[in-house]
Design a protein around this motif. Structure first.
Motif, PDB file in Angstrom:
ATOM      1  N   HIS A  87       0.804  -1.227   0.000  1.00  0.00           N
ATOM      2  CA  HIS A  87       0.000   0.000   0.000  1.00  0.00           C
ATOM      3  C   HIS A  87       0.834   1.273   0.000  1.00  0.00           C
ATOM      4  O   HIS A  87       0.270   2.371   0.068  1.00  0.00           O
ATOM      5  CB  HIS A  87      -0.976  -0.021   1.181  1.00  0.00           C
ATOM      6  CG  HIS A  87      -1.937  -1.161   1.086  1.00  0.00           C
ATOM      7  ND1 HIS A  87      -3.025  -1.140   0.252  1.00  0.00           N
ATOM      8  CD2 HIS A  87      -1.944  -2.383   1.680  1.00  0.00           C
ATOM      9  CE1 HIS A  87      -3.675  -2.287   0.348  1.00  0.00           C
ATOM     10  NE2 HIS A  87      -3.030  -3.060   1.208  1.00  0.00           N
ATOM     11  N   THR A 127      -5.214   0.580   6.335  1.00  0.00           N
ATOM     12  CA  THR A 127      -6.456   1.357   6.313  1.00  0.00           C
ATOM     13  C   THR A 127      -6.363   2.542   7.265  1.00  0.00           C
ATOM     14  O   THR A 127      -6.704   3.671   6.899  1.00  0.00           O
ATOM     15  CB  THR A 127      -7.659   0.468   6.680  1.00  0.00           C
ATOM     16  OG1 THR A 127      -7.703  -0.628   5.770  1.00  0.00           O
ATOM     17  CG2 THR A 127      -8.959   1.245   6.593  1.00  0.00           C
ATOM     18  N   GLU A 128      -5.892   2.300   8.466  1.00  0.00           N
ATOM     19  CA  GLU A 128      -5.771   3.381   9.451  1.00  0.00           C
ATOM     20  C   GLU A 128      -4.743   4.422   9.007  1.00  0.00           C
ATOM     21  O   GLU A 128      -4.956   5.617   9.145  1.00  0.00           O
ATOM     22  CB  GLU A 128      -5.389   2.805  10.823  1.00  0.00           C
ATOM     23  CG  GLU A 128      -5.227   3.849  11.898  1.00  0.00           C
ATOM     24  CD  GLU A 128      -6.500   4.632  12.215  1.00  0.00           C
ATOM     25  OE1 GLU A 128      -6.384   5.710  12.825  1.00  0.00           O
ATOM     26  OE2 GLU A 128      -7.600   4.198  11.843  1.00  0.00           O
ATOM     27  N   THR A 176      -3.793   5.178   5.898  1.00  0.00           N
ATOM     28  CA  THR A 176      -4.341   5.938   4.771  1.00  0.00           C
ATOM     29  C   THR A 176      -5.399   6.924   5.253  1.00  0.00           C
ATOM     30  O   THR A 176      -5.441   8.073   4.811  1.00  0.00           O
ATOM     31  CB  THR A 176      -4.922   4.991   3.710  1.00  0.00           C
ATOM     32  OG1 THR A 176      -3.886   4.108   3.276  1.00  0.00           O
ATOM     33  CG2 THR A 176      -5.470   5.758   2.522  1.00  0.00           C
ATOM     34  N   ARG A 177      -6.242   6.505   6.178  1.00  0.00           N
ATOM     35  CA  ARG A 177      -7.267   7.393   6.735  1.00  0.00           C
ATOM     36  C   ARG A 177      -6.620   8.615   7.389  1.00  0.00           C
ATOM     37  O   ARG A 177      -7.052   9.748   7.204  1.00  0.00           O
ATOM     38  CB  ARG A 177      -8.133   6.647   7.737  1.00  0.00           C
ATOM     39  CG  ARG A 177      -9.313   7.467   8.255  1.00  0.00           C
ATOM     40  CD  ARG A 177     -10.024   6.801   9.408  1.00  0.00           C
ATOM     41  NE  ARG A 177      -9.214   6.687  10.607  1.00  0.00           N
ATOM     42  CZ  ARG A 177      -8.867   7.693  11.405  1.00  0.00           C
ATOM     43  NH1 ARG A 177      -9.271   8.916  11.148  1.00  0.00           N
ATOM     44  NH2 ARG A 177      -8.148   7.483  12.485  1.00  0.00           N
TER      45      ARG A 177
END
Length: 107
Positions: free
Chosen positions: A53, A96-97, A99-100
């Motif tokens: 990612h 995910t965290e 990127t958030r």
């Protein structure tokens, strides 16, 4: 911080140094700012591939107005709420965290 040259990264990825330089130009990979693309953090490569990612996160940071220096600093800055650094969270598959948070910091 451990770093690799483009030639060393190429060997790890099973590709050519020219391909690694292209990945740097395309912002799919990042070198230490000021190193002239000569030093790529070892943390960006895991199990013979670029962190899954990382390219998307680099795009989010660039689109959010981060300079290369700011993005690099953020990626390696300790964050007690993660815990660890955003790069470590990527390595631990907690993308995910990360990127958030990058999206929330957009300028």
């Amino acid at each position: 911080m451990d770093t690799f040259t483009p030639a060393e990264v190429a060997q790890l990825l099973g590709t050519s140094p020219n391909r690694v330089r292209q990945l740097l130009r395309d912002r799919k990979l990042m070198a230490v700012p000021g190193s002239g693309n000569g030093k790529i953090p070892a943390a960006f490569v895991q199990d013979g591939v670029i962190l899954k990612h990382l390219p998307g996160l680099l795009t989010v940071l660039k689109d959010g107005g981060f300079s290369d220096e700011e993005a690099f600093d953020w990626l390696f800055r300790e964050d007690e709420s993660l815990p660890g650094t955003p790069v470590q969270a990527l390595r631990d598959d907690r993308h995910t965290e990360v990127t958030r948070r990058a999206q929330a910091l957009a300028l």
